[in-house]
Design an enzyme around this catalytic site. Structure first.
Site, PDB file in Angstrom:
ATOM      1  CG  ASP A  45      -6.429   1.850 -10.103  1.00  0.00           C
ATOM      2  OD1 ASP A  45      -5.486   1.781 -10.912  1.00  0.00           O
ATOM      3  OD2 ASP A  45      -6.753   2.900  -9.532  1.00  0.00           O
ATOM      4  CG  ASP A  55       0.043   0.377   3.965  1.00  0.00           C
ATOM      5  OD1 ASP A  55      -0.015  -0.653   4.661  1.00  0.00           O
ATOM      6  OD2 ASP A  55       0.419   0.371   2.777  1.00  0.00           O
TER       7      ASP A  55
END
Length: 765
Positions: free
Chosen positions: A260, A117
């Protein structure tokens, strides 16, 4: 029958009974009246929440799930490994990528992807160099979750592994997890997040591996307990997913900075089974500064609150009752900073302003609270073994309290958005030690106010003794003294020491052969003490001459490694002579094999438990002793030890001294050999001296009188007992009282070898 487990279950039941009796007593008999009732309700509500959390924890520990290694399917599924990165260094990425390449699996069915990223050219080149695939995207939308979803769109493996950029998988990562997917209903297998470096609590307290990483209890105990209720939490890394399951919930959850937990909960709500497998199959880097730890925990705390707000477990369709309660308990845990702040402020408010948070007697405290406190903590220790510590749990919470208390208030009340921030990975070296300001300011205020309140409390207690009402002052003085001790102990964690650039080392006991490359090519036997990314430390039983560059043959667990190395440290220790080497000219294949050697071993079970001497008294004593002995490592390239060897000194005339130096450095052949000068005319005032400190680079000489010697002058040093002499240059002179010490650096290269050989032969060292 496992009688130990049965004993633990009995203790769990008794602890729950005692806890709920205590909280009932608090509500029924100890609440103050009037305006103080508000303060009293605030405190007792916090206690109630903590007991509810404790109850949920005990329920999970009543029968934790333990899995055996599953059998691999006959037809192996295809696997995509996603390494999510943003700004991590090439060294960190290289280690993780090579760890992935070391995974034992059909290479035709395994693809490794560097998901960048940061859109960095160097990351792309690194992926190409190491033979893996590279992915980036034009924006950073949805941070890590968006990065992983982008990778999902470009891949088609039946299973997907998510790894943080610093997490190095063990070679058996897939062999020990893929078999769980023989059950088509399994959505993911979560293995523990484990760390090979010392976290700030281990490092700054000088405890090292004597205490576990502060996340180990959750990863090992709590996750196994949650597994029984199919409520294992996806922690973002070291996890393997079924692509089919991920696709069914639209990929990794977005709209929260902790994707998550949300992803795992949505999969469980969909009816999928999840596995918490307790074997450590990957290890990475824990935050190495308090600022980084605080930043990480603020992100986790606010992300959990965001997740619960967006996907409320009490109303999310598909979750069981226990799943709802466990996820709600997980989110409420992150309010511990606020809860701890109430515990710290309560006695301060009472002692300074007279506002009581509870209304009881000393005898009631001794008969209700004290038995509850002692029994639950002793039972907790027996139930969890050495994986928990009352003292260290309180230290860990105290040091995070000021920052997290404010963060959860902001997130809960203001709902202020925060930007996703990657936790820095790798050693954040500091040249100087420092006291962390983020903790120092609020902690100093709390400590100062607590001390003032304690002083006033003593005065109030003295006055109250005349009237017979002393319960309030005594209870709150005990309470505030406990808080003061915790705050003071927290300062030892907030004082951050510089880290060695090679702090992540691993103990090994391999046999090592050292070959001097530039001299006689002799092989020297040594014992390996530890290994690290690009080097190792060995112990030699006897003093040996080592070249600056050597060849090391390390007989490791994973095979024999023949490596070129430079000597970076060499000194004497009580056990022998310690030498440290740094590797160079390592081909890729050799580097990959070394990564497997360093990071491929099974984790020692003792590393995730508290040692016997990790309690408060031992911890404080060791900290004080270690700080008093603290020295920062300096490069020492030759052994240095104390001797007592008689010698005679001659100060050389300048022409002769220069000639000796020229010969020593190989500039030209001198026609003024030092041996041709009669010793009778060269001894300084016929004075006998003594060599008291020696290394292969030079020596220190003590004289029983003050002398006048210029730095840079040349000396001849004669050893009568060995009939041997060598030339040296004076680099320092110290005249102290009636004595003098002279530091001498060898001029002739041969002196470094011949002097040692001669002295060893004559048993002088």
């Amino acid at each position: 029958m496992d009688y130990k487990m049965n004993i633990k279950r009995v203790l769990i039941i008794l602890s729950l009974l005692v806890s709920w009796i205590y909280i009932g007593w608090r509500f029924l008999y100890t609440l103050p009246t009037g305006w103080a009732l508000i303060a009293g309700l605030a405190l007792v509500t916090v206690e109630l929440i903590l007991i509810i959390q404790s109850t949920l924890n005990y329920i999970t520990l009543f029968k934790p799930t333990k899995y055996a290694k599953p059998e691999l399917p006959k037809v192996l599924p295809t696997v995509d490994i996603f390494i999510a990165t943003y700004n991590e260094s090439s060294d960190v990425l290289t280690r993780t990528i090579l760890g992935c390449k070391n995974i034992e699996y059909d290479k035709e069915k395994m693809n490794i992807w560097l998901c960048d990223d940061g859109r960095r050219a160097e990351a792309r080149k690194l992926a190409e160099k190491l033979g893996i695939k590279y992915l980036d995207r034009p924006t950073n939308e949805h941070a890590k979750a968006g990065n992983l979803n982008n990778a999902m769109a470009y891949t088609n493996g039946e299973l997907v592994v998510t790894l943080d950029a610093d997490m190095v998988p063990k070679p058996n990562f897939l062999k020990h997890t893929v078999g769980f997917f023989n059950d088509q209903n399994v959505a993911f297998v979560q293995t523990p997040q484990s760390f090979f470096n010392e976290d700030i609590f281990q490092y700054n307290s000088f405890q090292g591996r004597n205490i576990p990483n502060e996340q180990d209890n959750f990863m090992q105990n709590i996750q196994s307990g949650r597994d029984r209720f199919n409520a294992a939490i996806y922690v973002g890394s070291n996890t393997i997913f079924s692509r089919t399951a991920l696709d069914s919930v639209g990929g990794f959850a977005t709209g929260t900075i902790t994707e998550d937990m949300a992803t795992g909960m949505l999969l469980q709500a969909k009816g999928y089974k999840t596995i918490a497998y307790s074997e450590v199959l990957a290890q990475g880097l824990a935050p190495e500064s308090l600022d980084d730890l605080i930043s990480q925990r603020i992100r986790w705390a606010r992300g959990n609150i965001q997740t619960i707000r967006k996907w409320n477990p009490l109303t999310l369709k598909g979750l069981t009752v226990m799943q709802r309660l466990l996820y709600l308990g997980s989110a409420s845990y992150w309010y511990f900073g606020l809860f701890k702040m109430i515990f710290i402020l309560s006695p301060i408010v009472y002692l300074l302003f007279g506002v009581p948070f509870l209304n009881t007697t000393v005898s009631a405290i001794m008969t209700i609270w004290l038995p509850y406190f002692l029994f639950t903590n002793i039972a907790n220790y027996i139930i969890n073994g050495r994986k928990v510590s009352f003292f260290w749990s309180n230290i860990q919470e105290t040091i995070l309290t000021p920052s997290l208390a404010w963060a959860v208030l902001v997130e809960t009340i203001l709902k202020k958005p925060i930007k996703f921030k990657v936790t820095p990975k790798g050693i954040q070296s500091k040249k100087e030690a420092s006291l962390n300001k983020a903790f120092l300011k609020p902690a100093s205020v709390l400590l100062f106010v607590s001390l003032i309140a304690a002083v006033k409390g003593v005065l109030v207690l003295i006055d109250s003794l005349e009237y017979g009402y002393y319960a309030g002052p005594i209870i709150n003085l005990f309470w505030i003294c406990f808080n003061i001790v915790l705050i003071l102990c927290s300062f030892m964690i907030a004082y951050e020491r510089p880290r060695d650039s090679q702090a992540e080392s691993f103990e090994r006991d391999y046999e090592v052969d050292i070959v001097n490359v530039s001299s006689n090519h002799s092989s020297i036997k040594a014992k390996c003490l530890d290994v690290f990314d690009n080097g190792c430390t060995v112990m030699l039983p006897e003093l040996e001459r080592l070249d600056g560059s050597v060849k090391l043959i390390i007989h490791g667990k994973e095979g024999e490694h023949e490596l070129e190395a430079r000597l970076t440290y060499y000194n004497e220790y009580s056990e022998g002579y310690k030498a440290q080497f740094t590797f160079f000219h390592m081909p890729l294949e050799q580097t990959q094999a070394w990564v497997r050697e360093v990071y491929g071993n099974k984790v020692n079970e003792e590393d995730i438990e508290y040692g016997e001497k990790s309690g408060m008294v031992y911890a404080i004593s060791k900290y004080i002793f270690s700080m008093s002995k603290l020295t920062f490592n300096q490069k020492q390239l030759s052994p240095k030890f104390q001797v007592s060897i008689l010698c005679l000194l001659t100060l050389l005339p300048e022409p002769l001294g220069n000639a000796v130096e020229e010969v020593a450095v190989g500039k030209e052949k001198s026609n003024l050999p030092i041996k041709d000068i009669p010793y009778s005319g060269r001894i300084i005032d016929q004075t006998e001296a003594s060599i008291v400190d020696i290394s292969t680079g030079g020596c220190q000489i003590s004289l029983p009188k003050q002398v006048e010697m210029a730095i840079g002058s040349k000396l001849d040093v004669f050893l009568p007992e060995s009939n041997y002499s060598f030339a040296g240059e004076i680099i320092q002179v110290n005249n102290d009282g009636e004595d003098s010490t002279v530091d001498v650096q060898f001029l002739e290269e041969d002196s470094r070898e011949l002097l040692y050989d001669k002295m060893k032969q004559d048993n002088l060292i």
